[in-house]
Write a protein that holds these residues in place. Structure first.
Motif, PDB file in Angstrom:
ATOM      1  N   ARG A  30       0.826  -1.196   0.000  1.00 36.98           N
ATOM      2  CA  ARG A  30       0.000   0.000   0.000  1.00 36.98           C
ATOM      3  C   ARG A  30       0.871   1.261   0.000  1.00 36.98           C
ATOM      4  O   ARG A  30       0.506   2.260  -0.579  1.00 36.98           O
ATOM      5  CB  ARG A  30      -0.911   0.014   1.230  1.00 36.98           C
ATOM      6  CG  ARG A  30      -2.234  -0.673   0.964  1.00 36.98           C
ATOM      7  CD  ARG A  30      -3.206  -0.372   2.055  1.00 36.98           C
ATOM      8  NE  ARG A  30      -3.106  -1.448   3.038  1.00 36.98           N
ATOM      9  CZ  ARG A  30      -3.563  -1.392   4.261  1.00 36.98           C
ATOM     10  NH1 ARG A  30      -4.112  -0.292   4.709  1.00 36.98           N
ATOM     11  NH2 ARG A  30      -3.460  -2.418   5.067  1.00 36.98           N
ATOM     12  N   ARG A  31       1.997   1.231   0.616  1.00 39.80           N
ATOM     13  CA  ARG A  31       2.908   2.383   0.642  1.00 39.80           C
ATOM     14  C   ARG A  31       3.651   2.534  -0.685  1.00 39.80           C
ATOM     15  O   ARG A  31       4.072   3.625  -1.035  1.00 39.80           O
ATOM     16  CB  ARG A  31       3.922   2.228   1.762  1.00 39.80           C
ATOM     17  CG  ARG A  31       3.314   2.343   3.123  1.00 39.80           C
ATOM     18  CD  ARG A  31       4.364   2.240   4.184  1.00 39.80           C
ATOM     19  NE  ARG A  31       3.754   2.177   5.500  1.00 39.80           N
ATOM     20  CZ  ARG A  31       4.368   1.807   6.580  1.00 39.80           C
ATOM     21  NH1 ARG A  31       5.642   1.461   6.520  1.00 39.80           N
ATOM     22  NH2 ARG A  31       3.747   1.772   7.730  1.00 39.80           N
TER      23      ARG A  31
ATOM     24  N   LEU B 168       5.030   4.905  -6.619  1.00 39.93           N
ATOM     25  CA  LEU B 168       5.080   4.588  -8.047  1.00 39.93           C
ATOM     26  C   LEU B 168       4.308   5.606  -8.881  1.00 39.93           C
ATOM     27  O   LEU B 168       4.749   5.995  -9.966  1.00 39.93           O
ATOM     28  CB  LEU B 168       4.538   3.175  -8.293  1.00 39.93           C
ATOM     29  CG  LEU B 168       5.432   2.031  -7.806  1.00 39.93           C
ATOM     30  CD1 LEU B 168       4.729   0.697  -7.978  1.00 39.93           C
ATOM     31  CD2 LEU B 168       6.739   2.041  -8.563  1.00 39.93           C
ATOM     32  N   VAL B 169       3.165   6.080  -8.385  1.00 41.11           N
ATOM     33  CA  VAL B 169       2.373   7.081  -9.098  1.00 41.11           C
ATOM     34  C   VAL B 169       3.175   8.385  -9.229  1.00 41.11           C
ATOM     35  O   VAL B 169       3.219   9.003 -10.295  1.00 41.11           O
ATOM     36  CB  VAL B 169       1.024   7.327  -8.385  1.00 41.11           C
ATOM     37  CG1 VAL B 169       0.299   8.534  -8.951  1.00 41.11           C
ATOM     38  CG2 VAL B 169       0.146   6.091  -8.490  1.00 41.11           C
ATOM     39  N   VAL B 170       3.847   8.808  -8.163  1.00 41.26           N
ATOM     40  CA  VAL B 170       4.659  10.027  -8.193  1.00 41.26           C
ATOM     41  C   VAL B 170       5.808   9.865  -9.184  1.00 41.26           C
ATOM     42  O   VAL B 170       6.107  10.783  -9.965  1.00 41.26           O
ATOM     43  CB  VAL B 170       5.170  10.361  -6.780  1.00 41.26           C
ATOM     44  CG1 VAL B 170       6.237  11.439  -6.829  1.00 41.26           C
ATOM     45  CG2 VAL B 170       4.026  10.792  -5.887  1.00 41.26           C
ATOM     46  N   LEU B 171       6.465   8.734  -9.187  1.00 42.38           N
ATOM     47  CA  LEU B 171       7.576   8.506 -10.107  1.00 42.38           C
ATOM     48  C   LEU B 171       7.123   8.499 -11.564  1.00 42.38           C
ATOM     49  O   LEU B 171       7.789   9.081 -12.432  1.00 42.38           O
ATOM     50  CB  LEU B 171       8.286   7.197  -9.774  1.00 42.38           C
ATOM     51  CG  LEU B 171       9.140   7.196  -8.504  1.00 42.38           C
ATOM     52  CD1 LEU B 171       9.663   5.791  -8.213  1.00 42.38           C
ATOM     53  CD2 LEU B 171      10.279   8.175  -8.644  1.00 42.38           C
TER      54      LEU B 171
ATOM     55  N   LEU C 244       4.402  10.008 -12.848  1.00 46.68           N
ATOM     56  CA  LEU C 244       4.008  11.368 -13.227  1.00 46.68           C
ATOM     57  C   LEU C 244       5.228  12.276 -13.393  1.00 46.68           C
ATOM     58  O   LEU C 244       5.269  13.112 -14.301  1.00 46.68           O
ATOM     59  CB  LEU C 244       3.048  11.946 -12.197  1.00 46.68           C
ATOM     60  CG  LEU C 244       1.650  11.324 -12.163  1.00 46.68           C
ATOM     61  CD1 LEU C 244       0.831  11.928 -11.036  1.00 46.68           C
ATOM     62  CD2 LEU C 244       0.948  11.525 -13.496  1.00 46.68           C
ATOM     63  N   GLY C 245       6.222  12.137 -12.528  1.00 46.21           N
ATOM     64  CA  GLY C 245       7.446  12.926 -12.660  1.00 46.21           C
ATOM     65  C   GLY C 245       8.190  12.607 -13.942  1.00 46.21           C
ATOM     66  O   GLY C 245       8.681  13.507 -14.632  1.00 46.21           O
ATOM     67  N   ALA C 246       8.279  11.328 -14.287  1.00 53.22           N
ATOM     68  CA  ALA C 246       8.945  10.934 -15.528  1.00 53.22           C
ATOM     69  C   ALA C 246       8.179  11.449 -16.743  1.00 53.22           C
ATOM     70  O   ALA C 246       8.780  11.907 -17.723  1.00 53.22           O
ATOM     71  CB  ALA C 246       9.079   9.413 -15.593  1.00 53.22           C
ATOM     72  N   ALA C 247       6.844  11.420 -16.701  1.00 53.56           N
ATOM     73  CA  ALA C 247       6.044  11.928 -17.812  1.00 53.56           C
ATOM     74  C   ALA C 247       6.225  13.443 -17.955  1.00 53.56           C
ATOM     75  O   ALA C 247       6.337  13.965 -19.074  1.00 53.56           O
ATOM     76  CB  ALA C 247       4.571  11.591 -17.607  1.00 53.56           C
ATOM     77  N   GLY C 248       6.280  14.184 -16.851  1.00 50.81           N
ATOM     78  CA  GLY C 248       6.499  15.624 -16.907  1.00 50.81           C
ATOM     79  C   GLY C 248       7.871  15.969 -17.458  1.00 50.81           C
ATOM     80  O   GLY C 248       8.019  16.880 -18.287  1.00 50.81           O
ATOM     81  N   PHE C 249       8.884  15.237 -17.014  1.00 48.44           N
ATOM     82  CA  PHE C 249      10.244  15.466 -17.528  1.00 48.44           C
ATOM     83  C   PHE C 249      10.310  15.172 -19.024  1.00 48.44           C
ATOM     84  O   PHE C 249      10.877  15.947 -19.787  1.00 48.44           O
ATOM     85  CB  PHE C 249      11.249  14.593 -16.777  1.00 48.44           C
ATOM     86  CG  PHE C 249      12.622  14.671 -17.370  1.00 48.44           C
ATOM     87  CD1 PHE C 249      13.437  15.766 -17.149  1.00 48.44           C
ATOM     88  CD2 PHE C 249      13.107  13.640 -18.178  1.00 48.44           C
ATOM     89  CE1 PHE C 249      14.697  15.844 -17.700  1.00 48.44           C
ATOM     90  CE2 PHE C 249      14.366  13.711 -18.749  1.00 48.44           C
ATOM     91  CZ  PHE C 249      15.169  14.824 -18.494  1.00 48.44           C
ATOM     92  N   ALA C 250       9.722  14.070 -19.439  1.00 44.44           N
ATOM     93  CA  ALA C 250       9.777  13.689 -20.850  1.00 44.44           C
ATOM     94  C   ALA C 250       9.055  14.718 -21.724  1.00 44.44           C
ATOM     95  O   ALA C 250       9.555  15.094 -22.791  1.00 44.44           O
ATOM     96  CB  ALA C 250       9.169  12.302 -21.047  1.00 44.44           C
TER      97      ALA C 250
END
Length: 158
Positions: free
Chosen positions: A17-18, A23-26, A28-34
């Protein structure tokens, strides 16, 4: 009783659960960077306002107005002469006003330069002090708006 004992076993472990929000933050961050790296959008463009874009496009043209060359004898008996040439940075609209008041600017500069102690010319950093004082005097004569900066184009002690 056997049904009550089986209910705690059906819950997923707390570690998984943690891991889901991380994983969601990672992702979204990778999508924003790309998307930024590929040039689809710019974070700096989001911070820029509409008035900033218009001001950058309509920036006035910079003009340099030459102040007449000043040559004066440095008191002190050593026969030294100060030669100073400067330019005032302004915009196209203010150029006429500066040219109209140029005799006052020249007078203010010559008055200041003749009042400097002869020993001060031998000190380190005198050019920066003179530049600052001349800029202050030009803004006093012309006002704050027309004078953007003052450039010393020639400084010679012979």
């Amino acid at each position: 009783m056997s049904a009550a004992a089986e209910i705690p076993d059906q819950e997923p472990p707390k570690g998984k659960r943690r891991l889901v929000p991380l994983l969601v933050v990672l992702v979204l961050g990778a999508a924003g960077f790309a998307s930024t790296f590929l040039g689809l959008w710019s974070p700096a463009a989001l911070l820029e306002t509409v008035s900033d874009r218009g001001a950058a496009e309509a920036a006035p043209e910079v003009v340099f107005v030459d102040v007449p060359r000043i040559e004066l004898n440095i008191p002190g008996g050593r026969g030294r002469v100060l030669v100073l040439s400067t330019s005032i940075e302004t915009d196209q609209a203010q150029q006429g006003e500066i040219l109209h008041l140029m005799p006052r600017v020249s007078d203010a500069f010559a008055t200041f330069l003749s009042g400097i102690d002869p020993g001060a010319y031998d000190k380190r950093g005198v050019l920066e002090i003179i530049r600052g004082e001349l800029l202050t005097r030009s803004r006093y004569v012309l006002g704050e708006a027309p004078v953007k900066d003052l450039l010393i184009t020639e400084f010679l002690i012979r």
